[in-house]
Write a protein that holds these residues in place. Structure first.
Motif, short mmCIF file in Angstrom:
data_model
loop_
_atom_site.label_atom_id
_atom_site.label_comp_id
_atom_site.label_asym_id
_atom_site.label_seq_id
_atom_site.Cartn_x
_atom_site.Cartn_y
_atom_site.Cartn_z
N HIS A 83 0.81 -1.21 0.00
CA HIS A 83 0.00 0.00 0.00
C HIS A 83 0.84 1.26 0.00
O HIS A 83 0.34 2.35 -0.22
N ASN A 84 2.17 1.15 0.26
CA ASN A 84 3.02 2.33 0.25
C ASN A 84 3.59 2.61 -1.15
O ASN A 84 4.23 3.64 -1.35
N ARG A 85 3.37 1.72 -2.08
CA ARG A 85 3.90 1.92 -3.42
C ARG A 85 2.84 2.62 -4.27
O ARG A 85 1.77 2.06 -4.51
N ASP A 86 3.14 3.82 -4.71
CA ASP A 86 2.21 4.59 -5.52
C ASP A 86 2.63 4.44 -6.98
O ASP A 86 3.54 5.12 -7.46
N VAL A 87 1.97 3.54 -7.67
CA VAL A 87 2.33 3.23 -9.05
C VAL A 87 2.12 4.44 -9.96
O VAL A 87 2.91 4.71 -10.87
N ALA A 88 1.06 5.22 -9.69
CA ALA A 88 0.79 6.40 -10.51
C ALA A 88 1.91 7.42 -10.38
O ALA A 88 2.35 8.02 -11.37
N VAL A 89 2.39 7.61 -9.15
CA VAL A 89 3.49 8.55 -8.94
C VAL A 89 4.75 8.05 -9.62
O VAL A 89 5.49 8.81 -10.25
N GLU A 90 5.02 6.75 -9.54
CA GLU A 90 6.20 6.19 -10.18
C GLU A 90 6.14 6.37 -11.70
O GLU A 90 7.15 6.67 -12.34
N ALA A 91 4.95 6.17 -12.26
CA ALA A 91 4.79 6.36 -13.71
C ALA A 91 5.03 7.82 -14.08
O ALA A 91 5.65 8.12 -15.11
N LEU A 92 4.53 8.75 -13.24
CA LEU A 92 4.75 10.17 -13.49
C LEU A 92 6.23 10.51 -13.43
O LEU A 92 6.75 11.24 -14.29
N GLY A 98 12.76 10.16 -15.63
CA GLY A 98 13.56 8.97 -15.94
C GLY A 98 13.56 7.95 -14.81
O GLY A 98 13.26 8.25 -13.66
N GLN A 99 13.97 6.74 -15.17
CA GLN A 99 13.94 5.61 -14.24
C GLN A 99 14.86 5.82 -13.04
O GLN A 99 14.59 5.33 -11.95
N ARG A 100 15.96 6.55 -13.22
CA ARG A 100 16.89 6.74 -12.09
C ARG A 100 16.22 7.43 -10.91
O ARG A 100 16.52 7.13 -9.75
N PHE A 101 15.27 8.34 -11.19
CA PHE A 101 14.59 9.02 -10.09
C PHE A 101 13.48 8.15 -9.50
O PHE A 101 13.08 8.37 -8.35
N VAL A 102 13.01 7.16 -10.25
CA VAL A 102 12.11 6.16 -9.66
C VAL A 102 12.88 5.37 -8.60
O VAL A 102 12.37 5.08 -7.51
N GLY A 103 14.12 5.02 -8.92
CA GLY A 103 14.96 4.33 -7.95
C GLY A 103 15.21 5.18 -6.72
O GLY A 103 15.24 4.67 -5.59
N LEU A 104 15.41 6.48 -6.92
CA LEU A 104 15.62 7.38 -5.79
C LEU A 104 14.36 7.47 -4.93
O LEU A 104 14.44 7.55 -3.70
#
Length: 485
Positions: A83-92, A98-104
């Protein structure tokens, strides 16, 4: 019996000191995660068993134990839970940065305990007069609650301005709580406490009692946070203490500089939860009831600014800011810009910076030309060569002392708040910062830093080596004590 003790007192003292040192050494090697810290404390206790054990008992043991306020910590719990993973935010984030900031973001989720929320706004307050005016205006408009936490609350003209606004809020029936650090409150003699209490403002001290004196085992662990939350809907945070030295109105054109921020949006709930947790720790009062009711509102459309409240301190959140900065330096590709009054990072952060520099990242570090802490300035100077030798630039900003703590990476990510880049902020103090993923905000922070560089003088290896040998040795000796400055 007493005669036997008297005749063997030296042996008994020796045995006592050895037992104390042995207990301290076992504690250090079993609890310290940094091998250098453990080795240092073991060395102190071996060289001076009795005195070393006493010093370790006072300054080496982290006794902070914090009560958790689950109801006020919306993101409490494991960051690995679904429930802590916000898929919409990650997609944004992936689409815009870029993917590097998804990792951050994933790193932040796992170490910071609070989410990266969307739909926030941040206004930059670049002067003390601008910040103090906005803060007092917000207090004057409060309808339900005012929660203020600060390191320094001076008994001066600016402090009096806040006392008046807080007192008026109490008279209107607003619930007001003020938390001041027990070390920071002593910057004024007499302190502001009497006036706040006479105005019926509920005030408490973090980690100490100003009348009976500081509790020595805790005096080195301070709240350096600056948080003001009004009605749980608007917040102010950053580096600004409450003192007239940062106000041109009261201190003149040579007043010190700092940067503060006015915040709205879902992140306000997290800023409130941090300050409420500190208030409960200090006063044993949980902020409940209608006045303190908080809800994370749904983000409004068209405002994608992503912000995370990052609380760190010598408790469960130990070194959170350190871990986030290590991650941020590792994803940088173009630029890292840093502005800090006290630049004394540890070896890990220096390695992360210089490694980024070796990858071709442009790194600019801005510090004041004239510092308010002489010993810190000399220790900083002794350490500059470690970054200058490895593709980093260091600048001495001219003009009045600037207390701002600002960082921007690649014109996309920013980190602002109360943390300095020194051992105290990274491992001892309780700090509050904001991680911001927004290009417009990051560029605004870069512009603030670039403006300082425009009037700054570069620090070079040649300049450092040209100083007298005695001065360089003295600076290095002061640098040895940098973890305690």
């Amino acid at each position: 019996m007493f005669q036997a003790i008297a005749s063997h007192w030296s042996t008994l003292i020796l045995l006592l000191s050895l037992a104390m040192a042995a207990a301290g050494i076992v504690h250090a090697i079993m609890t310290k995660e940094d091998v250098r810290a453990a080795t240092g404390w073991v060395g102190v206790m071996l060289l001076s068993p009795f005195l070393g054990a006493i010093i370790y008992a006072i300054a080496g043991i982290n006794r902070i134990r914090r009560a958790t306020i689950s109801a006020m910590r919306p993101s409490a719990g494991s960051a690995d839970e679904g429930h802590n993973r916000d898929v919409a935010v990650e997609a944004l984030i992936e689409a815009q940065f870029g993917q590097r900031f998804v990792g951050l973001k994933t790193l932040g989720d796992r170490v910071a305990r609070r989410p990266l929320t969307s739909g926030n706004t941040i206004a930059v307050l670049e002067t003390g007069d601008e910040a103090y005016t906005a803060m007092c205006r917000a207090i004057d408009s409060a309808q339900k609650s005012v929660l203020l936490e600060t390191y320094i609350f001076d008994n001066d003209a600016v402090g009096q301005m806040f006392v008046q606004s807080l007192s008026a809020a109490v008279e209107r029936g607003v619930a007001v709580r003020v938390l001041i650090d027990a070390v920071g409150v002593r910057y004024s003699v007499p302190s502001i406490l009497k006036q706040l209490r006479e105005a019926n403002v509920a005030v408490d001290l973090f980690n100490g009692n100003i009348v009976m004196g500081l509790r020595l085992p805790y005096a080195n662990l301070r709240t350096h946070r600056k948080v003001l939350v009004i009605d749980a809907t608007v917040a102010f945070t950053g580096g600004m203490n409450i003192r007239k030295g940062f106000s041109a109105e009261f201190a003149g054109s040579d007043s010190s500089r700092d940067t503060h921020f006015e915040v709205t949006g879902p992140v306000v709930v997290d800023l409130f939860s941090v300050a409420a947790e500190d208030w409960r720790f200090a006063s044993n009062e949980a902020l409940k009831g209608d006045a303190w009711q908080v809800e994370r509102a749904a983000p409004p459309p068209g405002q994608p600014m992503l912000v995370r409240a990052v609380a760190t301190g010598p408790d469960a959140a130990n070194e959170t800011n350190h871990k986030l900065l290590m991650g941020a330096f590792s994803v940088a590709r173009k630029s890292i810009r840093i502005m800090s009054p006290y630049f004394l990072p540890d070896r890990e952060l220096i390695s992360a910076l210089t490694t980024a520099g070796a990858r071709g990242v442009e790194i600019d570090i801005v510090v004041p030309a004239v510092n308010n802490l002489f010993l810190v300035d000399r220790a900083m100077t002794a350490q500059f060569d470690q970054v200058l030798k490895h593709y980093c630039r260091v600048w001495r900003h001219q003009g009045p002392f600037d207390h701002s703590k600002l960082m921007a990476i690649d014109g996309a990510w920013a980190y602002v708040g109360s943390s300095n880049l020194d051992a105290r902020s990274l491992r001892l103090n309780f700090e509050i910062d904001m991680e911001v993923l927004d290009a417009n905000f990051a560029r605004a922070i870069e512009a603030r830093i670039d403006a300082a560089i425009a009037s700054a003088k570069p620090v070079t290896l040649e300049m450092l080596r040209a100083r007298a040998f005695v001065i360089r040795v003295l600076d290095r000796l002061l640098w040895l004590g940098s973890p305690y400055l």
